[in-house]
Scaffold this active site. Structure first.
Site, short mmCIF file in Angstrom:
data_model
loop_
_atom_site.label_atom_id
_atom_site.label_comp_id
_atom_site.label_asym_id
_atom_site.label_seq_id
_atom_site.Cartn_x
_atom_site.Cartn_y
_atom_site.Cartn_z
N GLY A 151 -8.93 17.13 -4.93
CA GLY A 151 -9.94 18.11 -5.34
C GLY A 151 -11.34 17.54 -5.30
N ALA B 229 -13.79 17.84 -3.25
CA ALA B 229 -14.89 18.56 -2.56
C ALA B 229 -15.77 19.36 -3.50
CB ALA B 229 -14.31 19.48 -1.49
N GLY C 116 -16.90 20.51 -7.89
CA GLY C 116 -16.80 20.43 -9.34
C GLY C 116 -16.53 19.04 -9.90
N ILE C 117 -15.55 18.93 -10.76
CA ILE C 117 -15.23 17.67 -11.44
C ILE C 117 -14.81 16.61 -10.42
CG2 ILE C 117 -13.73 16.55 -13.14
CD1 ILE C 117 -13.50 19.36 -14.51
N ASP D 292 -3.47 20.49 2.28
CA ASP D 292 -3.15 21.56 1.35
C ASP D 292 -2.06 21.08 0.39
OD1 ASP D 292 -2.45 23.84 0.02
OD2 ASP D 292 -2.00 25.03 1.81
N TYR E 69 -2.09 29.48 -15.70
CA TYR E 69 -3.04 28.36 -15.78
C TYR E 69 -2.71 27.44 -16.95
CZ TYR E 69 -7.29 25.64 -15.98
OH TYR E 69 -8.17 24.59 -16.00
P1 NAI Z 1 -13.47 23.46 -8.52
O1 NAI Z 1 -13.00 24.78 -8.03
O2 NAI Z 1 -14.92 23.17 -8.54
O3 NAI Z 1 -12.73 22.29 -7.71
C1 NAI Z 1 -11.35 22.33 -7.47
C2 NAI Z 1 -11.08 21.66 -6.13
O4 NAI Z 1 -9.65 21.72 -5.90
C3 NAI Z 1 -11.76 22.38 -4.95
O5 NAI Z 1 -12.51 21.48 -4.16
C4 NAI Z 1 -10.60 22.99 -4.19
O6 NAI Z 1 -10.82 23.11 -2.79
C5 NAI Z 1 -9.46 22.01 -4.52
N1 NAI Z 1 -8.19 22.65 -4.25
C6 NAI Z 1 -7.77 23.87 -4.66
N2 NAI Z 1 -6.58 24.17 -4.13
C7 NAI Z 1 -6.24 23.11 -3.35
C8 NAI Z 1 -5.13 22.85 -2.51
N3 NAI Z 1 -4.14 23.74 -2.31
N4 NAI Z 1 -5.09 21.66 -1.87
C9 NAI Z 1 -6.09 20.76 -2.01
N5 NAI Z 1 -7.18 20.96 -2.79
C10 NAI Z 1 -7.24 22.14 -3.44
O7 NAI Z 1 -12.84 23.32 -9.97
P2 NAI Z 1 -13.10 22.30 -11.19
O8 NAI Z 1 -13.54 23.12 -12.32
O9 NAI Z 1 -13.86 21.12 -10.78
O10 NAI Z 1 -11.59 21.90 -11.52
C11 NAI Z 1 -11.07 20.61 -11.31
C12 NAI Z 1 -9.89 20.44 -12.25
O11 NAI Z 1 -10.37 20.49 -13.60
C13 NAI Z 1 -8.84 21.54 -12.12
O12 NAI Z 1 -7.56 20.95 -12.19
C14 NAI Z 1 -9.11 22.40 -13.33
O13 NAI Z 1 -7.96 23.09 -13.77
C15 NAI Z 1 -9.56 21.37 -14.34
N6 NAI Z 1 -10.31 21.89 -15.45
C16 NAI Z 1 -11.49 22.58 -15.22
C17 NAI Z 1 -12.18 23.11 -16.29
C18 NAI Z 1 -13.44 23.89 -16.11
O14 NAI Z 1 -13.89 24.53 -17.08
N7 NAI Z 1 -14.07 23.86 -14.96
C19 NAI Z 1 -11.69 22.94 -17.68
C20 NAI Z 1 -10.47 22.20 -17.79
C21 NAI Z 1 -9.82 21.70 -16.72
#
Ligand code: NAI
Length: 254
Positions: free
Chosen positions: A8, A10, A12-13, A41, A152
């Site tokens: 992941g 690319a 956010g976190i 994927d 989720y």
């Molecule tokens: P984001 O949407 O900014 O980043 C998620 C990344 O995962 C993206 O780059 C996306 O392309 C990648 N991804 C999604 N499906 C994929 C797949 N099939 N194969 C490979 N890569 C894939 O989201 P964020 O918020 O940075 O989330 C990162 C983690 O943090 C997630 O696991 C999320 O559940 C967790 N999280 C996020 C919170 C929030 O408030 N943003 C709070 C608590 C946990």
């Protein structure tokens, strides 16, 4: 510094983690659907195997740090996909990296869970148990009739327990494994949830005592601490980094 694998990476976190580990001098091998060293994927077993194979090739079979971050939010309509990415896409990759982590230097892994994991009656939930049994087909079938919150938060509940279950075997093999449970973080995932007519309601009146959301960099900074020598005694912990949200909602539990 050594090899770091970040799923992941690319957005956010995950993107903030890759930047922080890069700044520490690690060779970061990102895995994501786009804009990554390994474009792959993680929603299918075959995709996970291919992505891990390419990442391990880039790391010459030795991994010092791993961060399992790829995930989808509760607003995604395809509920089985949430289960496949959030639970199986993390656990299968983690397990596939174990041997390479064992060959690493002071190796450590952090799994990105969520503080939502405690906001439901999940202990005996059939979907959660199917995840923990490693039965992806059953988990996908069970979650299809649920809603985005169960998909989720239930997948994150199972993921937190998967980390706890693996702490002893990983630790005894020399790999520190921990989880981080963020509260709401300003990312595209969160924005997608906030834009959804139903799931945005979860944010109405959300009690975050510090009075704001987290930035991705704040979560990434803490993850680098958990991965590094200052956290050398930390193993099997699920660290809540949520501005007090969990404590405000569940003040009698810890
Ligand atoms: P984001 O949407 O900014 O980043 C998620 C990344 O995962 C993206 O780059 C996306 O392309 C990648 N991804 C999604 N499906 C994929 C797949 N099939 N194969 C490979 N890569 C894939 O989201 P964020 O918020 O940075 O989330 C990162 C983690 O943090 C997630 O696991 C999320 O559940 C967790 N999280 C996020 C919170 C929030 O408030 N943003 C709070 C608590 C946990």
């Amino acid at each position: 510094m050594g090899n770091a694998i970040v799923t992941g990476s690319a957005s956010g976190i995950g993107a903030a983690v890759r930047e922080a580990l890069d700044a520490e001098g690690h060779k970061v091998i990102g895995i994501d659907l786009r804009d990554a060293e390994v474009v792959g994927d993680l929603s299918t077993s075959a995709g996970r195997a291919t992505a891990v194979g390419q990442a391990l090739q880039a790391a010459d079979g030795v991994v010092d740090r791993a961060v399992l971050c790829a995930g989808l939010g509760s607003h995604i309509e395809d509920l089985p996909l949430i289960a496949s990415v959030n639970y199986f896409g993390a656990v299968e990759v983690l397990d596939a990296l174990q041997g390479a982590l064992e060959r690493g230097n002071e190796p450590a892994a952090v799994v990105v869970c969520s503080n939502s994991a405690r906001f439901g009656p999940f202990d005996e939930h059939p979907f959660v148990l199917a995840c923990l049994d490693g039965d992806e087909a059953k988990a996908r079938a069970l979650v299809a009739d649920e809603n985005g919150f169960i998909a989720y938060a239930g997948s994150k509940h199972a993921l937190s327990r998967a980390v706890r279950r693996r702490a002893k075997p990983f630790g005894e093999a020399g790999v520190r494994l921990n989880g981080i449970a963020p509260g709401p973080v300003e990312t595209p995932l969160l924005q997608g949830t906030r834009d959804h007519p139903l799931y945005s309601k979860g944010f109405d009146g959300l009690d975050i005592p510090v009075g704001r959301l987290a930035t991705p960099a704040e979560i990434a900074d803490f993850i680098t601490i958990m991965l590094g020598p200052r956290a050398a005694f930390m193993l099997g912990s699920i660290v809540y980094l949520d501005g007090g949200n969990d404590a405000a909602m569940l003040p009698e539990r810890f």
